[in-house]
Design an enzyme around this catalytic site. Structure first.
Site: not given
Ligand code: CO
Length: 134
Positions: A7, A79, A130
Site C-alpha cells: 500500500h 509511507h 514499511e
Molecule cells: Co502502512
C-alpha cells in the site's frame, strides 16, 4: 528481497472528506475506519486492482501522524509498504547494509494483523518505508 507494493499511505487532515472523495469522486472501494491505538492512527483502506491506499488520521494525544500534518497541513504521502516473505531476515539484512529500523527494532502487528517494521526515511531517499510480512 522486497515483493509487491502492499500500500501507499496518505496522511489526511479530514478523514470523512478523504473517504468521500475516494468513494464518490474516484469511485473506489473504501473500507470501514479502523482505530489502531498502538500506532496512534485511524486507518481506512481503499482497495485498488493492483494495490491499496491507506488513509491515515491521528488518533490520541501522541499520534506520530499529528507532527506530519503540522508540517503538511493539507496532508501528503506518509509511507510506502513493501511485502517481504520473512521480516526478521529482511531486517537483519537491511541492518547489515546500514539501514536503521525505527523503534525497538522488533516487528509490531500492523493494520492487517501481520508483522510490520518501519525503516528510517533518511536511509531511503526521504521516504518512510514499511515492511510487512505476508
Ligand atoms: Co502502512
Amino acid at each position: 528481497m522486497i515483493g509487491r507494493l502492499n500500500h501507499v499511505a496518505i496522511a489526511v487532515p479530514d478523514l470523512d472528506a478523504a473517504v468521500a472523495q475516494y468513494r464518490d469522486a474516484l469511485g473506489a472501494r473504501v473500507g470501514a475506519p479502523q482505530d489502531e491505538p498502538d500506532h496512534g492512527v485511524t486507518v481506512v483502506f481503499i482497495e485498488l486492482p493492483n494495490t491499496k491506499i491507506e488513509l491515515l488520521h491521528p488518533l490520541g494525544e501522541a499520534s506520530p501522524i499529528q507532527g506530519f500534518l503540522d508540517k503538511n497541513p493539507s496532508g501528503g504521502i506518509h509511507h510506502v509498504c513493501y511485502e517481504v516473505d520473512d521480516i526478521l531476515a529482511a531486517r537483519d539484512h537491511l541492518q547489515a547494509q546500514g539501514a536503521r529500523v525505527l523503534g525497538s527494532g522488533e516487528p509490531k502487528i500492523g493494520a492487517h494483523g501481520k508483522p510490520v517494521l518501519f525503516l528510517h526515511p533518511k536511509d531511503f531517499n526521504g521516504c518512510l518505508v514499511e515492511l510487512e510480512q505476508v
